[in-house]
Scaffold this motif. Structure first.
Motif, PDB file in Angstrom:
ATOM      1  N   ARG A 166       2.506  -2.384  -1.032  1.00  0.00           N
ATOM      2  CA  ARG A 166       3.010  -3.271  -2.083  1.00  0.00           C
ATOM      3  C   ARG A 166       2.357  -2.975  -3.428  1.00  0.00           C
ATOM      4  NH1 ARG A 166       2.381  -7.978  -2.536  1.00  0.00           N
ATOM      5  NH2 ARG A 166       4.383  -9.049  -2.627  1.00  0.00           N
ATOM      6  N   LYS A 167       1.225  -2.268  -3.410  1.00  0.00           N
ATOM      7  CA  LYS A 167       0.525  -1.931  -4.647  1.00  0.00           C
ATOM      8  C   LYS A 167       1.157  -0.743  -5.361  1.00  0.00           C
ATOM      9  CE  LYS A 167      -3.826  -3.529  -2.611  1.00  0.00           C
ATOM     10  NZ  LYS A 167      -5.174  -3.116  -2.138  1.00  0.00           N
ATOM     11  N   SER A 168       2.191  -0.163  -4.774  1.00  0.00           N
ATOM     12  CA  SER A 168       2.916   0.918  -5.438  1.00  0.00           C
ATOM     13  C   SER A 168       3.349   0.478  -6.834  1.00  0.00           C
ATOM     14  CB  SER A 168       4.162   1.277  -4.613  1.00  0.00           C
ATOM     15  OG  SER A 168       5.180   1.812  -5.416  1.00  0.00           O
ATOM     16  N   PRO A 169       3.148   1.329  -7.869  1.00  0.00           N
ATOM     17  CA  PRO A 169       3.583   0.958  -9.223  1.00  0.00           C
ATOM     18  C   PRO A 169       5.051   0.552  -9.279  1.00  0.00           C
ATOM     19  CG  PRO A 169       2.215   2.910  -9.320  1.00  0.00           C
ATOM     20  CD  PRO A 169       2.468   2.638  -7.859  1.00  0.00           C
ATOM     21  N   ARG A 170       5.889   1.207  -8.474  1.00  0.00           N
ATOM     22  CA  ARG A 170       7.314   0.850  -8.494  1.00  0.00           C
ATOM     23  C   ARG A 170       7.540  -0.530  -7.901  1.00  0.00           C
ATOM     24  NH1 ARG A 170      10.377   3.809  -5.323  1.00  0.00           N
ATOM     25  NH2 ARG A 170       8.673   4.863  -4.280  1.00  0.00           N
ATOM     26  N   PHE A 171       6.848  -0.851  -6.795  1.00  0.00           N
ATOM     27  CA  PHE A 171       7.055  -2.169  -6.192  1.00  0.00           C
ATOM     28  C   PHE A 171       6.500  -3.271  -7.086  1.00  0.00           C
ATOM     29  CE2 PHE A 171       6.499  -5.764  -3.375  1.00  0.00           C
ATOM     30  CZ  PHE A 171       7.693  -5.747  -2.677  1.00  0.00           C
ATOM     31  N   VAL A 172       5.354  -3.007  -7.705  1.00  0.00           N
ATOM     32  CA  VAL A 172       4.772  -4.001  -8.624  1.00  0.00           C
ATOM     33  C   VAL A 172       5.739  -4.287  -9.764  1.00  0.00           C
ATOM     34  CG1 VAL A 172       2.933  -4.382 -10.300  1.00  0.00           C
ATOM     35  CG2 VAL A 172       2.379  -3.460  -8.039  1.00  0.00           C
ATOM     36  N   ARG A 173       6.340  -3.240 -10.331  1.00  0.00           N
ATOM     37  CA  ARG A 173       7.303  -3.446 -11.420  1.00  0.00           C
ATOM     38  C   ARG A 173       8.553  -4.163 -10.925  1.00  0.00           C
ATOM     39  NH1 ARG A 173       6.619   0.326 -16.178  1.00  0.00           N
ATOM     40  NH2 ARG A 173       4.588   1.304 -15.847  1.00  0.00           N
ATOM     41  N   LEU A 174       8.998  -3.815  -9.741  1.00  0.00           N
ATOM     42  CA  LEU A 174      10.171  -4.483  -9.174  1.00  0.00           C
ATOM     43  C   LEU A 174       9.923  -5.987  -9.083  1.00  0.00           C
ATOM     44  CD1 LEU A 174      12.974  -4.130  -7.686  1.00  0.00           C
ATOM     45  CD2 LEU A 174      11.638  -4.096  -5.568  1.00  0.00           C
ATOM     46  N   GLU A 175       8.772  -6.375  -8.552  1.00  0.00           N
ATOM     47  CA  GLU A 175       8.449  -7.801  -8.444  1.00  0.00           C
ATOM     48  C   GLU A 175       8.299  -8.438  -9.818  1.00  0.00           C
ATOM     49  OE1 GLU A 175       6.345  -9.392  -4.527  1.00  0.00           O
ATOM     50  OE2 GLU A 175       4.990  -8.290  -5.843  1.00  0.00           O
ATOM     51  N   ASN A 176       7.610  -7.754 -10.721  1.00  0.00           N
ATOM     52  CA  ASN A 176       7.389  -8.326 -12.054  1.00  0.00           C
ATOM     53  C   ASN A 176       8.695  -8.591 -12.788  1.00  0.00           C
ATOM     54  OD1 ASN A 176       4.635  -8.310 -11.715  1.00  0.00           O
ATOM     55  ND2 ASN A 176       4.301  -6.415 -12.848  1.00  0.00           N
ATOM     56  N   HIS A 177       9.655  -7.679 -12.629  1.00  0.00           N
ATOM     57  CA  HIS A 177      10.917  -7.806 -13.356  1.00  0.00           C
ATOM     58  C   HIS A 177      11.917  -8.732 -12.669  1.00  0.00           C
ATOM     59  CE1 HIS A 177       9.831  -4.953 -16.360  1.00  0.00           C
ATOM     60  NE2 HIS A 177       9.846  -3.898 -15.581  1.00  0.00           N
ATOM     61  N   PHE A 178      11.943  -8.726 -11.335  1.00  0.00           N
ATOM     62  CA  PHE A 178      13.070  -9.350 -10.643  1.00  0.00           C
ATOM     63  C   PHE A 178      12.698 -10.467  -9.669  1.00  0.00           C
ATOM     64  CE2 PHE A 178      14.402  -4.951 -11.657  1.00  0.00           C
ATOM     65  CZ  PHE A 178      15.410  -5.264 -12.565  1.00  0.00           C
ATOM     66  N   ALA A 179      11.406 -10.719  -9.447  1.00  0.00           N
ATOM     67  CA  ALA A 179      11.004 -11.851  -8.600  1.00  0.00           C
ATOM     68  C   ALA A 179      10.676 -13.031  -9.506  1.00  0.00           C
ATOM     69  CB  ALA A 179       9.799 -11.474  -7.739  1.00  0.00           C
ATOM     70  N   ASP A 180      11.448 -14.098  -9.413  1.00  0.00           N
ATOM     71  CA  ASP A 180      11.178 -15.287 -10.213  1.00  0.00           C
ATOM     72  C   ASP A 180       9.774 -15.799  -9.912  1.00  0.00           C
ATOM     73  OD1 ASP A 180      13.808 -15.085 -11.017  1.00  0.00           O
ATOM     74  OD2 ASP A 180      14.515 -16.487  -9.485  1.00  0.00           O
ATOM     75  N   ARG A 181       9.085 -16.287 -10.944  1.00  0.00           N
ATOM     76  CA  ARG A 181       7.710 -16.756 -10.732  1.00  0.00           C
ATOM     77  C   ARG A 181       7.642 -17.900  -9.726  1.00  0.00           C
ATOM     78  NH1 ARG A 181       3.170 -15.582 -13.164  1.00  0.00           N
ATOM     79  NH2 ARG A 181       2.300 -17.669 -13.116  1.00  0.00           N
ATOM     80  N   ASP A 182       8.720 -18.696  -9.633  1.00  0.00           N
ATOM     81  CA  ASP A 182       8.687 -19.800  -8.675  1.00  0.00           C
ATOM     82  C   ASP A 182       9.345 -19.440  -7.345  1.00  0.00           C
ATOM     83  OD1 ASP A 182      11.287 -19.685  -9.494  1.00  0.00           O
ATOM     84  OD2 ASP A 182      11.478 -21.821  -9.947  1.00  0.00           O
ATOM     85  N   PHE A 183       9.605 -18.160  -7.116  1.00  0.00           N
ATOM     86  CA  PHE A 183      10.192 -17.724  -5.848  1.00  0.00           C
ATOM     87  C   PHE A 183       9.340 -18.159  -4.651  1.00  0.00           C
ATOM     88  CE2 PHE A 183      11.389 -13.953  -2.996  1.00  0.00           C
ATOM     89  CZ  PHE A 183      12.508 -14.600  -2.489  1.00  0.00           C
ATOM     90  N   PRO A 184       7.998 -18.220  -4.775  1.00  0.00           N
ATOM     91  CA  PRO A 184       7.185 -18.677  -3.640  1.00  0.00           C
ATOM     92  C   PRO A 184       7.583 -20.046  -3.091  1.00  0.00           C
ATOM     93  CG  PRO A 184       5.770 -17.611  -5.220  1.00  0.00           C
ATOM     94  CD  PRO A 184       7.134 -17.702  -5.856  1.00  0.00           C
ATOM     95  N   ARG A 185       8.154 -20.917  -3.921  1.00  0.00           N
ATOM     96  CA  ARG A 185       8.600 -22.215  -3.403  1.00  0.00           C
ATOM     97  C   ARG A 185       9.560 -22.024  -2.237  1.00  0.00           C
ATOM     98  NH1 ARG A 185       7.613 -26.498  -7.036  1.00  0.00           N
ATOM     99  NH2 ARG A 185       7.023 -25.816  -9.137  1.00  0.00           N
ATOM    100  N   GLU A 186      10.498 -21.096  -2.422  1.00  0.00           N
ATOM    101  CA  GLU A 186      11.489 -20.819  -1.379  1.00  0.00           C
ATOM    102  C   GLU A 186      10.838 -20.118  -0.193  1.00  0.00           C
ATOM    103  OE1 GLU A 186      15.976 -18.851  -1.119  1.00  0.00           O
ATOM    104  OE2 GLU A 186      14.837 -18.804  -2.989  1.00  0.00           O
ATOM    105  N   LEU A 187       9.956 -19.151  -0.491  1.00  0.00           N
ATOM    106  CA  LEU A 187       9.309 -18.405   0.583  1.00  0.00           C
ATOM    107  C   LEU A 187       8.419 -19.298   1.441  1.00  0.00           C
ATOM    108  CD1 LEU A 187       8.280 -15.073  -1.205  1.00  0.00           C
ATOM    109  CD2 LEU A 187      10.362 -15.599   0.075  1.00  0.00           C
ATOM    110  N   ASN A 188       7.828 -20.318   0.832  1.00  0.00           N
ATOM    111  CA  ASN A 188       6.918 -21.164   1.591  1.00  0.00           C
ATOM    112  C   ASN A 188       7.630 -21.991   2.651  1.00  0.00           C
ATOM    113  OD1 ASN A 188       4.417 -20.381   0.606  1.00  0.00           O
ATOM    114  ND2 ASN A 188       4.566 -21.717  -1.186  1.00  0.00           N
TER     115      ASN A 188
END
Length: 228
Positions: free
Chosen positions: A169-191
């Motif tokens: 998950r520390k891959s630069p591409r995965f980090v950018r993918l999350e930064n750009h496209f994972a909503d900051r409040d996405f953890p609410r749903e994941l929890n």
């Protein structure tokens, strides 16, 4: 006779090569926007997910700048010497690999976890529920949640494999993918998923634990790589 090397490149890399070549030819000028993902997917006859992964690779190598909610701009100035892409694994394959692997470890955890481990898993799920944004604090608890499940499988090799998958998950591409496209409040749903998984394992229900984990990672995939 000298024969060229046959290349078997992943689709996202083929797309990124096509787009960077078009930029070099001047079809997309520095500072101007690229067509939207859907339009690029239509023109190239590929999935929108493949286009998104290609755009992430182009940003990592310096060809474009992704502005979440505002499209993708060609870099200005263009890179004189584009960066080399450090990793070449597909981000979509990475999430799908986690889905298959962790569904298995969740099933094994429900079968083999100890009472103490089941209590700890429920406690970690409760701590996760206190985090509502995708920050370092959430990721720290999220890592413990997934690694603990692999530990509960009773197989130390599976635990090491989970550690390796998590570190990807520390891959630069995965980090950018999350930064750009994972909503900051996405953890609410994941929890909600974490609670469901933890309960299934604590209740020693292997089929439900497996299916709950598979649905959890499918939710992650669909969020990062929507096709609509």
């Amino acid at each position: 006779m000298t024969l060229g090397t046959v290349k078997n490149e992943r689709l996202y890399r083929q797309i990124s090569t096509l787009l960077s070549a078009a930029i070099v030819r001047g079809e997309f000028a520095p500072g101007t926007p690229l067509p939207p993902e859907r339009e690029l997917a239509r023109q190239l006859n590929v999935s929108r997910s493949s286009v998104r992964e290609a755009l992430i690779a182009l940003e990592v190598t310096g060809w474009v700048v992704i502005r979440s909610g505002n499209g993708v701009l060609v870099a200005d100035p263009l890179p004189l010497q584009p960066e080399e892409e450090a990793e070449t694994f597909s981000l979509r394959d990475f999430i799908k690999a986690r889905q298959s692997f962790e569904a298995m470890t969740a099933e094994l955890a429900a079968r083999h976890g100890s009472e103490a481990q089941r209590r700890e898993l429920l406690e970690v799920a409760e701590r996760l529920a206190r985090h509502s944004v995708n920050d370092d604090a959430f990721l720290q608890q999220d890592k413990r949640f997934h690694l603990l499940i692999s530990e509960m499988s009773g197989n130390e090799v599976l635990r090491e494999m989970m550690e390796h998958l998590w570190n990807m998950r520390k891959s630069p591409r995965f980090v950018r993918l999350e930064n750009h496209f994972a909503d900051r409040d996405f953890p609410r749903e994941l929890n909600h998923d974490h609670q469901r998984i933890a309960r299934a394992i604590a209740e020693q229900n292997p089929p439900l634990a497996r299916d709950s984990m598979a649905l959890h990672l499918q939710r992650v995939y669909d969020h990062l790589f929507p096709e609509t």
